[in-house]
Design a protein around this motif. Structure first.
Motif, PDB file in Angstrom:
ATOM      1  N   VAL A  17     -20.729 -33.979  36.222  1.00 41.83           N
ATOM      2  CA  VAL A  17     -19.668 -33.032  36.600  1.00 41.83           C
ATOM      3  C   VAL A  17     -18.311 -33.436  36.016  1.00 41.83           C
ATOM      4  O   VAL A  17     -17.292 -32.858  36.376  1.00 41.83           O
ATOM      5  CB  VAL A  17     -19.559 -32.942  38.142  1.00 41.83           C
ATOM      6  N   ARG A  18     -18.311 -34.393  35.118  1.00 38.54           N
ATOM      7  CA  ARG A  18     -17.052 -34.987  34.661  1.00 38.54           C
ATOM      8  C   ARG A  18     -16.157 -34.005  33.915  1.00 38.54           C
ATOM      9  O   ARG A  18     -14.925 -34.111  33.970  1.00 38.54           O
ATOM     10  CB  ARG A  18     -17.360 -36.208  33.781  1.00 38.54           C
ATOM     11  N   ASP A  19     -16.749 -33.048  33.234  1.00 44.25           N
ATOM     12  CA  ASP A  19     -15.959 -32.105  32.430  1.00 44.25           C
ATOM     13  C   ASP A  19     -14.822 -31.461  33.221  1.00 44.25           C
ATOM     14  O   ASP A  19     -13.721 -31.276  32.703  1.00 44.25           O
ATOM     15  CB  ASP A  19     -16.859 -31.004  31.855  1.00 44.25           C
ATOM     16  N   GLN A  20     -15.101 -31.127  34.459  1.00 41.02           N
ATOM     17  CA  GLN A  20     -14.100 -30.402  35.252  1.00 41.02           C
ATOM     18  C   GLN A  20     -12.963 -31.284  35.755  1.00 41.02           C
ATOM     19  O   GLN A  20     -11.970 -30.776  36.298  1.00 41.02           O
ATOM     20  CB  GLN A  20     -14.774 -29.710  36.432  1.00 41.02           C
ATOM     21  N   TYR A  21     -13.094 -32.605  35.544  1.00 40.49           N
ATOM     22  CA  TYR A  21     -12.061 -33.524  36.030  1.00 40.49           C
ATOM     23  C   TYR A  21     -11.305 -34.234  34.913  1.00 40.49           C
ATOM     24  O   TYR A  21     -10.469 -35.097  35.182  1.00 40.49           O
ATOM     25  CB  TYR A  21     -12.689 -34.573  36.958  1.00 40.49           C
ATOM     26  N   LEU A  22     -11.580 -33.895  33.671  1.00 38.72           N
ATOM     27  CA  LEU A  22     -10.971 -34.599  32.538  1.00 38.72           C
ATOM     28  C   LEU A  22      -9.444 -34.518  32.558  1.00 38.72           C
ATOM     29  O   LEU A  22      -8.762 -35.444  32.104  1.00 38.72           O
ATOM     30  CB  LEU A  22     -11.513 -34.033  31.219  1.00 38.72           C
ATOM     31  N   LYS A  23      -8.904 -33.434  33.073  1.00 37.40           N
ATOM     32  CA  LYS A  23      -7.444 -33.255  33.080  1.00 37.40           C
ATOM     33  C   LYS A  23      -6.735 -34.287  33.953  1.00 37.40           C
ATOM     34  O   LYS A  23      -5.522 -34.496  33.838  1.00 37.40           O
ATOM     35  CB  LYS A  23      -7.094 -31.847  33.549  1.00 37.40           C
ATOM     36  N   PHE A  24      -7.500 -34.940  34.843  1.00 35.96           N
ATOM     37  CA  PHE A  24      -6.909 -35.946  35.726  1.00 35.96           C
ATOM     38  C   PHE A  24      -7.031 -37.360  35.161  1.00 35.96           C
ATOM     39  O   PHE A  24      -6.567 -38.309  35.789  1.00 35.96           O
ATOM     40  CB  PHE A  24      -7.582 -35.903  37.103  1.00 35.96           C
ATOM     41  N   ILE A  25      -7.685 -37.518  33.996  1.00 34.08           N
ATOM     42  CA  ILE A  25      -7.943 -38.845  33.432  1.00 34.08           C
ATOM     43  C   ILE A  25      -7.077 -39.029  32.186  1.00 34.08           C
ATOM     44  O   ILE A  25      -7.431 -38.550  31.097  1.00 34.08           O
ATOM     45  CB  ILE A  25      -9.432 -39.018  33.081  1.00 34.08           C
ATOM     46  N   PRO A  26      -5.955 -39.718  32.292  1.00 40.11           N
ATOM     47  CA  PRO A  26      -5.095 -39.904  31.123  1.00 40.11           C
ATOM     48  C   PRO A  26      -5.669 -40.949  30.166  1.00 40.11           C
ATOM     49  O   PRO A  26      -6.448 -41.826  30.571  1.00 40.11           O
ATOM     50  CB  PRO A  26      -3.776 -40.385  31.721  1.00 40.11           C
ATOM     51  N   LEU A  27      -5.274 -40.856  28.898  1.00 40.37           N
ATOM     52  CA  LEU A  27      -5.745 -41.822  27.900  1.00 40.37           C
ATOM     53  C   LEU A  27      -5.307 -43.241  28.240  1.00 40.37           C
ATOM     54  O   LEU A  27      -5.973 -44.213  27.861  1.00 40.37           O
ATOM     55  CB  LEU A  27      -5.235 -41.426  26.511  1.00 40.37           C
ATOM     56  N   GLN A  28      -4.227 -43.379  28.963  1.00 33.15           N
ATOM     57  CA  GLN A  28      -3.764 -44.691  29.404  1.00 33.15           C
ATOM     58  C   GLN A  28      -4.841 -45.385  30.239  1.00 33.15           C
ATOM     59  O   GLN A  28      -5.085 -46.586  30.108  1.00 33.15           O
ATOM     60  CB  GLN A  28      -2.486 -44.519  30.232  1.00 33.15           C
ATOM     61  N   VAL A  29      -5.496 -44.617  31.097  1.00 33.79           N
ATOM     62  CA  VAL A  29      -6.581 -45.166  31.919  1.00 33.79           C
ATOM     63  C   VAL A  29      -7.781 -45.505  31.041  1.00 33.79           C
ATOM     64  O   VAL A  29      -8.407 -46.564  31.210  1.00 33.79           O
ATOM     65  CB  VAL A  29      -6.975 -44.159  33.014  1.00 33.79           C
ATOM     66  N   VAL A  30      -8.102 -44.637  30.109  1.00 32.47           N
ATOM     67  CA  VAL A  30      -9.222 -44.890  29.204  1.00 32.47           C
ATOM     68  C   VAL A  30      -8.977 -46.182  28.423  1.00 32.47           C
ATOM     69  O   VAL A  30      -9.892 -46.995  28.232  1.00 32.47           O
ATOM     70  CB  VAL A  30      -9.441 -43.705  28.241  1.00 32.47           C
ATOM     71  N   ASP A  31      -7.736 -46.396  27.972  1.00 26.42           N
ATOM     72  CA  ASP A  31      -7.390 -47.630  27.246  1.00 26.42           C
ATOM     73  C   ASP A  31      -7.653 -48.862  28.108  1.00 26.42           C
ATOM     74  O   ASP A  31      -8.217 -49.858  27.644  1.00 26.42           O
ATOM     75  CB  ASP A  31      -5.905 -47.612  26.842  1.00 26.42           C
ATOM     76  N   ASP A  32      -7.257 -48.789  29.378  1.00 25.34           N
ATOM     77  CA  ASP A  32      -7.481 -49.919  30.295  1.00 25.34           C
ATOM     78  C   ASP A  32      -8.962 -50.213  30.460  1.00 25.34           C
ATOM     79  O   ASP A  32      -9.398 -51.375  30.452  1.00 25.34           O
ATOM     80  CB  ASP A  32      -6.885 -49.602  31.670  1.00 25.34           C
TER      81      ASP A  32
END
Length: 309
Positions: A265-280
């Motif tokens: 179900v991740r597609d619908q929540y991508l807008k809440f996940i900034p690239l800053q978090v992905v980098d971490d």
């Protein structure tokens, strides 16, 4: 080809008509047996699954010893292992197959004329006896299993020691899949950590404590995930960003966002996940050498980037 039911369990109405396992009925199988054949894999519908013969016993003296050691603990019978067994043991009289029993994990047997499985009373002696005759695989498997179980017990102790103290009072229920404790556990959690963001970080840190991020992990590790599902993703991300963003929380957040159940179900929540978090998360999985995690974060990064563009 029909799909095998890996328990091979009879319907309840059939099982209740069958007798309980007893040593008397087991000994009846030994009458006039002049050969025992042990085959690879287990038993399905009373027959060996495999034709591969691993070992034979034909000498009368060894057969007598084998039968003496193949004794069950009648007080520990009637359960049902959820597999078809490790080996099949066939009993022959004058080359005629008289009976077949399943040998499960070096510790129990199944006979399809019983209403359940039975724990072996002398399984260690039986495995040592077979090893002495030259069939060492069951003993080796058993020793490896004991080593694995000890390691799992240590890991379980460590996990509950790391979790908030009140988790331990529900340990037995958690291990036995009795989820009736969940409302009380959540009540304890809310009382211990009144701040929502603090609760999220505690749960992420607990969920990040694992030796197996993605599959075949112990049942107790599911508990923080199930509680985290009750929070909005935007709140989980906000709690992480408001924290010191330590590696314990990163492990848990990366595992949460990339676990299969959430990925669906991740597609619908991508807008809440900034690239800053992905980098971490990427730095975290690279630092701990979690190769699948690195690949999972790579996929997450692509999804987030495509959503931004």
């Amino acid at each position: 080809m029909p799909i095998l039911d890996l328990t091979n369990r009879k319907a309840l109405e059939e099982l209740i008509k069958l007798p309980a396992p007893t040593n008397r009925s087991l000994r009846l199988l030994f009458h006039h047996i002049d050969a025992v054949v042990i085959k690879d894999d287990g038993v399905y519908n009373g027959s060996a699954l495999s034709d591969k013969i691993l070992f034979r016993i034909t000498e009368a003296n060894y057969l007598d010893q084998f039968f003496q050691l193949l004794e069950i603990d009648e007080a520990k019978a009637g359960f049902y292992c959820m597999c078809l067994g490790t080996y099949a043991i066939e009993f022959f009289s004058n080359t005629e197959l008289k009976a077949t029993i399943g040998f499960h994990h070096g510790e129990s047997i199944r006979y399809d004329q019983w209403n359940g499985d039975a724990q072996l009373l002398k399984n260690d002696e039986l495995l040592a006896f077979l090893s002495g005759l030259g069939f060492s695989e069951p003993l080796q498997d058993r020793l490896e299993e004991k080593t694995r179980m000890k390691a799992e017990a240590v890991a379980e102790d460590n996990w509950f020691d790391m979790a908030p103290a009140f988790f331990r009072q529900y340990r037995s229920q958690i291990i036995n899949l009795d989820d009736s404790f969940m409302p009380l556990l959540i009540e304890n959690l809310n009382a211990a950590y009144p701040d929502k963001y603090e609760r999220v970080i505690v749960l992420l840190q607990i969920f990040g404590k694992t030796d197996s991020f993605w599959n075949a992990y112990p049942v107790y590790e599911q508990i923080p995930f199930d509680i985290l599902k009750q929070f909005e993703i935007k709140d989980i991300i906000a709690a992480y960003l408001a924290s010191d963003r330590n590696y314990k929380a990163r492990r848990g957040l990366g595992r949460y966002l990339c676990l299969y159940e959430f990925k669906k179900v991740r597609d619908q929540y991508l807008k809440f996940i900034p690239l800053q978090v992905v980098d971490d998360l990427e730095k975290c999985f690279e630092a701990i050498g979690e190769k699948k995690g690195i690949n999972e974060i790579y996929s997450l990064r692509n999804q987030v980037s495509n959503n931004i563009s």
